[in-house]
Design a protein around this motif. Structure first.
Motif, PDB file in Angstrom:
ATOM      1  N   ALA A 170      -5.531   2.625   4.237  1.00  0.00           N
ATOM      2  CA  ALA A 170      -6.560   3.645   4.132  1.00  0.00           C
ATOM      3  C   ALA A 170      -7.025   3.744   2.881  1.00  0.00           C
ATOM      4  O   ALA A 170      -8.410   4.131   2.826  1.00  0.00           O
ATOM      5  CB  ALA A 170      -6.059   4.820   4.651  1.00  0.00           C
ATOM      6  N   ASP A 171      -6.377   3.585   1.890  1.00  0.00           N
ATOM      7  CA  ASP A 171      -6.645   3.553   0.468  1.00  0.00           C
ATOM      8  C   ASP A 171      -6.043   2.749  -0.618  1.00  0.00           C
ATOM      9  O   ASP A 171      -5.392   2.811  -1.251  1.00  0.00           O
ATOM     10  CB  ASP A 171      -6.355   5.066   0.102  1.00  0.00           C
ATOM     11  N   VAL A 175      -1.445   4.309  -4.859  1.00  0.00           N
ATOM     12  CA  VAL A 175       0.192   4.282  -4.617  1.00  0.00           C
ATOM     13  C   VAL A 175       0.545   5.599  -3.771  1.00  0.00           C
ATOM     14  O   VAL A 175      -0.152   6.527  -4.068  1.00  0.00           O
ATOM     15  CB  VAL A 175       0.931   4.573  -6.291  1.00  0.00           C
ATOM     16  N   MET A 176       1.081   5.248  -2.633  1.00  0.00           N
ATOM     17  CA  MET A 176       1.640   6.205  -1.799  1.00  0.00           C
ATOM     18  C   MET A 176       2.934   6.515  -1.965  1.00  0.00           C
ATOM     19  O   MET A 176       3.923   5.475  -1.883  1.00  0.00           O
ATOM     20  CB  MET A 176       1.302   5.708  -0.166  1.00  0.00           C
ATOM     21  N   SER A 177       3.501   7.690  -2.203  1.00  0.00           N
ATOM     22  CA  SER A 177       4.939   7.971  -2.242  1.00  0.00           C
ATOM     23  C   SER A 177       5.725   7.653  -1.046  1.00  0.00           C
ATOM     24  O   SER A 177       5.032   7.892   0.123  1.00  0.00           O
ATOM     25  CB  SER A 177       5.075   9.256  -2.810  1.00  0.00           C
ATOM     26  N   ARG A 178       7.061   7.417  -1.071  1.00  0.00           N
ATOM     27  CA  ARG A 178       7.570   7.275   0.196  1.00  0.00           C
ATOM     28  C   ARG A 178       7.561   8.538   1.024  1.00  0.00           C
ATOM     29  O   ARG A 178       7.345   8.299   2.151  1.00  0.00           O
ATOM     30  CB  ARG A 178       9.324   7.214  -0.087  1.00  0.00           C
ATOM     31  N   GLN A 179       7.519   9.586   0.512  1.00  0.00           N
ATOM     32  CA  GLN A 179       7.351  11.011   1.265  1.00  0.00           C
ATOM     33  C   GLN A 179       5.970  10.786   1.927  1.00  0.00           C
ATOM     34  O   GLN A 179       5.902  11.199   3.296  1.00  0.00           O
ATOM     35  CB  GLN A 179       7.605  11.965   0.467  1.00  0.00           C
ATOM     36  N   GLN A 180       5.031  10.579   1.389  1.00  0.00           N
ATOM     37  CA  GLN A 180       3.730  10.375   1.995  1.00  0.00           C
ATOM     38  C   GLN A 180       3.540   9.444   3.069  1.00  0.00           C
ATOM     39  O   GLN A 180       3.093   9.851   4.248  1.00  0.00           O
ATOM     40  CB  GLN A 180       2.768  10.021   0.888  1.00  0.00           C
ATOM     41  N   ILE A 181       4.279   8.305   2.809  1.00  0.00           N
ATOM     42  CA  ILE A 181       4.209   7.282   3.932  1.00  0.00           C
ATOM     43  C   ILE A 181       5.292   7.755   5.408  1.00  0.00           C
ATOM     44  O   ILE A 181       4.709   7.667   6.269  1.00  0.00           O
ATOM     45  CB  ILE A 181       4.655   6.006   3.319  1.00  0.00           C
ATOM     46  N   LEU A 182       6.234   8.322   4.920  1.00  0.00           N
ATOM     47  CA  LEU A 182       7.012   8.899   5.586  1.00  0.00           C
ATOM     48  C   LEU A 182       6.401   9.950   6.725  1.00  0.00           C
ATOM     49  O   LEU A 182       6.445   9.944   7.991  1.00  0.00           O
ATOM     50  CB  LEU A 182       8.339   9.175   5.376  1.00  0.00           C
ATOM     51  N   GLU A 183       5.634  10.865   6.002  1.00  0.00           N
ATOM     52  CA  GLU A 183       4.936  12.043   6.684  1.00  0.00           C
ATOM     53  C   GLU A 183       3.928  11.418   7.765  1.00  0.00           C
ATOM     54  O   GLU A 183       3.602  11.924   8.697  1.00  0.00           O
ATOM     55  CB  GLU A 183       4.330  12.801   5.683  1.00  0.00           C
ATOM     56  N   ARG A 184       3.235  10.303   7.147  1.00  0.00           N
ATOM     57  CA  ARG A 184       2.124   9.839   8.161  1.00  0.00           C
ATOM     58  C   ARG A 184       2.721   8.915   9.184  1.00  0.00           C
ATOM     59  O   ARG A 184       2.154   8.945  10.078  1.00  0.00           O
ATOM     60  CB  ARG A 184       0.973   8.951   6.871  1.00  0.00           C
ATOM     61  N   HIS A 220       7.683   5.095  -7.772  1.00  0.00           N
ATOM     62  CA  HIS A 220       6.525   5.965  -7.039  1.00  0.00           C
ATOM     63  C   HIS A 220       6.303   5.903  -5.876  1.00  0.00           C
ATOM     64  O   HIS A 220       6.409   6.751  -5.133  1.00  0.00           O
ATOM     65  CB  HIS A 220       5.362   5.410  -8.021  1.00  0.00           C
ATOM     66  N   GLY A 221       6.274   4.608  -5.617  1.00  0.00           N
ATOM     67  CA  GLY A 221       6.380   4.123  -3.810  1.00  0.00           C
ATOM     68  C   GLY A 221       5.481   2.804  -3.810  1.00  0.00           C
ATOM     69  O   GLY A 221       6.027   1.852  -4.286  1.00  0.00           O
ATOM     70  N   PHE A 222       4.637   2.726  -2.791  1.00  0.00           N
ATOM     71  CA  PHE A 222       4.016   1.331  -2.612  1.00  0.00           C
ATOM     72  C   PHE A 222       2.486   1.367  -2.587  1.00  0.00           C
ATOM     73  O   PHE A 222       1.992   2.554  -2.300  1.00  0.00           O
ATOM     74  CB  PHE A 222       4.527   1.159  -1.038  1.00  0.00           C
ATOM     75  N   ARG A 223       1.918   0.266  -2.539  1.00  0.00           N
ATOM     76  CA  ARG A 223       0.582   0.209  -2.609  1.00  0.00           C
ATOM     77  C   ARG A 223       0.174  -1.305  -2.026  1.00  0.00           C
ATOM     78  O   ARG A 223       1.026  -2.111  -2.086  1.00  0.00           O
ATOM     79  CB  ARG A 223      -0.222   0.480  -4.033  1.00  0.00           C
ATOM     80  N   LEU A 224      -1.243  -1.470  -1.703  1.00  0.00           N
ATOM     81  CA  LEU A 224      -1.621  -2.476  -1.271  1.00  0.00           C
ATOM     82  C   LEU A 224      -2.195  -3.371  -2.628  1.00  0.00           C
ATOM     83  O   LEU A 224      -2.548  -2.665  -3.406  1.00  0.00           O
ATOM     84  CB  LEU A 224      -2.835  -2.610  -0.236  1.00  0.00           C
ATOM     85  N   GLY A 225      -1.647  -4.383  -2.858  1.00  0.00           N
ATOM     86  CA  GLY A 225      -1.664  -5.118  -4.051  1.00  0.00           C
ATOM     87  C   GLY A 225      -3.016  -6.081  -3.860  1.00  0.00           C
ATOM     88  O   GLY A 225      -3.309  -6.386  -2.809  1.00  0.00           O
ATOM     89  N   ALA A 226      -3.464  -6.637  -4.998  1.00  0.00           N
ATOM     90  CA  ALA A 226      -4.592  -7.561  -4.742  1.00  0.00           C
ATOM     91  C   ALA A 226      -3.912  -9.007  -4.456  1.00  0.00           C
ATOM     92  O   ALA A 226      -2.882  -9.342  -4.992  1.00  0.00           O
ATOM     93  CB  ALA A 226      -5.356  -8.006  -6.327  1.00  0.00           C
ATOM     94  N   VAL A 227      -4.453  -9.822  -3.506  1.00  0.00           N
ATOM     95  CA  VAL A 227      -3.655 -10.879  -2.965  1.00  0.00           C
ATOM     96  C   VAL A 227      -4.565 -12.004  -3.350  1.00  0.00           C
ATOM     97  O   VAL A 227      -5.763 -12.328  -3.070  1.00  0.00           O
ATOM     98  CB  VAL A 227      -3.732 -10.865  -1.418  1.00  0.00           C
ATOM     99  N   GLN A 228      -3.939 -12.993  -4.228  1.00  0.00           N
ATOM    100  CA  GLN A 228      -4.583 -14.129  -4.591  1.00  0.00           C
ATOM    101  C   GLN A 228      -4.687 -15.208  -3.551  1.00  0.00           C
ATOM    102  O   GLN A 228      -5.660 -15.906  -3.265  1.00  0.00           O
ATOM    103  CB  GLN A 228      -3.842 -14.713  -5.790  1.00  0.00           C
ATOM    104  N   GLU A 229      -3.501 -15.550  -2.825  1.00  0.00           N
ATOM    105  CA  GLU A 229      -3.404 -16.581  -2.038  1.00  0.00           C
ATOM    106  C   GLU A 229      -2.515 -16.287  -0.651  1.00  0.00           C
ATOM    107  O   GLU A 229      -1.847 -15.190  -0.997  1.00  0.00           O
ATOM    108  CB  GLU A 229      -2.885 -17.564  -2.544  1.00  0.00           C
ATOM    109  N   TYR A 230      -2.838 -16.740   0.402  1.00  0.00           N
ATOM    110  CA  TYR A 230      -2.015 -16.601   1.582  1.00  0.00           C
ATOM    111  C   TYR A 230      -1.827 -17.623   2.464  1.00  0.00           C
ATOM    112  O   TYR A 230      -2.695 -18.498   2.245  1.00  0.00           O
ATOM    113  CB  TYR A 230      -2.519 -15.207   2.326  1.00  0.00           C
ATOM    114  N   PRO A 231      -1.009 -17.929   3.302  1.00  0.00           N
ATOM    115  CA  PRO A 231      -0.910 -19.040   4.183  1.00  0.00           C
ATOM    116  C   PRO A 231      -1.954 -19.279   4.833  1.00  0.00           C
ATOM    117  O   PRO A 231      -2.518 -18.239   5.603  1.00  0.00           O
ATOM    118  CB  PRO A 231       0.427 -18.817   4.889  1.00  0.00           C
TER     119      PRO A 231
END
Ligand code: CA
Length: 231
Positions: A170-171, A175-184, A220-231
């Protein structure tokens, strides 16, 4: 996607179109006290010239232009929420106004509480829905069908995994904290151990097969990172 409460008046602009000054003044005052930004105009011409608003309370009996005509012209140019106001007995006008794009109507005399309730309802219905597909690099999440693809390849996720990914996508980058992710992804009041999240994140990473897509931000938590390559 924001977490804005539905129907909240904060920042909502309401235009009151009413030629009876005492009614108009009390409506504008009541709306402002309820938290809306409200302005009043007394003619159809002024209504059509007014800056755009989120909702219009439109008296159909105006001195210059037929209120139904004002309704039609407002609707032709925007998706503003329109509540038509008529005197008792003007049923035909109400029907025509609804046909011409009004979202609801009120019959005079009406109380402020009823107006506020109708307003909340029409604004809630008009609230624009976010995009149906969230994209980030090779990742695409269809919020309607819950179909997830990575580089066009469908990935089967559990509802919890989808919830976690939706929260992050969504964003992207935030960085989304563990608590934020769990709540969502779990529910609004998660008080259990946050370690459960790591198990789901590990499974999610495995299934997505795109290393670096879900980044751990230590402390802090997790976020989506820039992805260089993928299968
Ligand atoms: Ca009138």
């Amino acid at each position: 996607m924001g977490t804005q409460a539905t129907g909240s008046p904060e920042g909502m602009r309401v235009l009151v179109v009413e030629d009876d000054r005492s009614i108009a003044d009390s409506l504008v005052r009541g709306l402002r006290q309820a938290g809306y930004t409200a302005e009043g105009v007394r003619t159809g011409r002024a209504a059509l010239a007014a800056p755009s608003s989120d909702a219009v309370l439109l008296d159909l009996g105006l001195p210059d232009i037929d209120g139904v005509d004002v309704c039609r012209r407002l609707r032709a140019r925007s998706d503003v929420a329109i509540i038509a106001v008529t005197a008792r007995g003007e049923e035909a006008d109400r029907v025509v106004a609804l046909d011409e794009g009004a979202d609801d109507y009120l019959v005079k005399p009406f109380g402020l509480a009823e107006l506020l309730a109708r307003l909340r309802a029409v604004l809630r219905r008009r609230r624009p829905v976010g995009p149906e597909i969230l994209r980030h690099g090779p990742l695409a999440l269809d919020l309607r069908t819950h179909l997830v693809t990575v580089g066009g390849r469908p990935v089967a996720l559990t509802p919890k995994e989808f919830g976690i990914l939706e929260c992050l996508a969504a964003d992207p980058g935030r960085v989304m904290s563990r608590q934020q992710i769990l709540e969502r992804a779990w529910d609004a009041h998660w008080y259990g151990p946050t370690k459960v999240l790591d198990v789901h994140i590990a499974a999610l990473r495995r299934k997505l097969g795109a290393p670096g897509l879900i980044e751990t931000v230590y402390g802090h938590g997790f976020r989506l990172g820039a992805v260089q390559e993928y299968p």
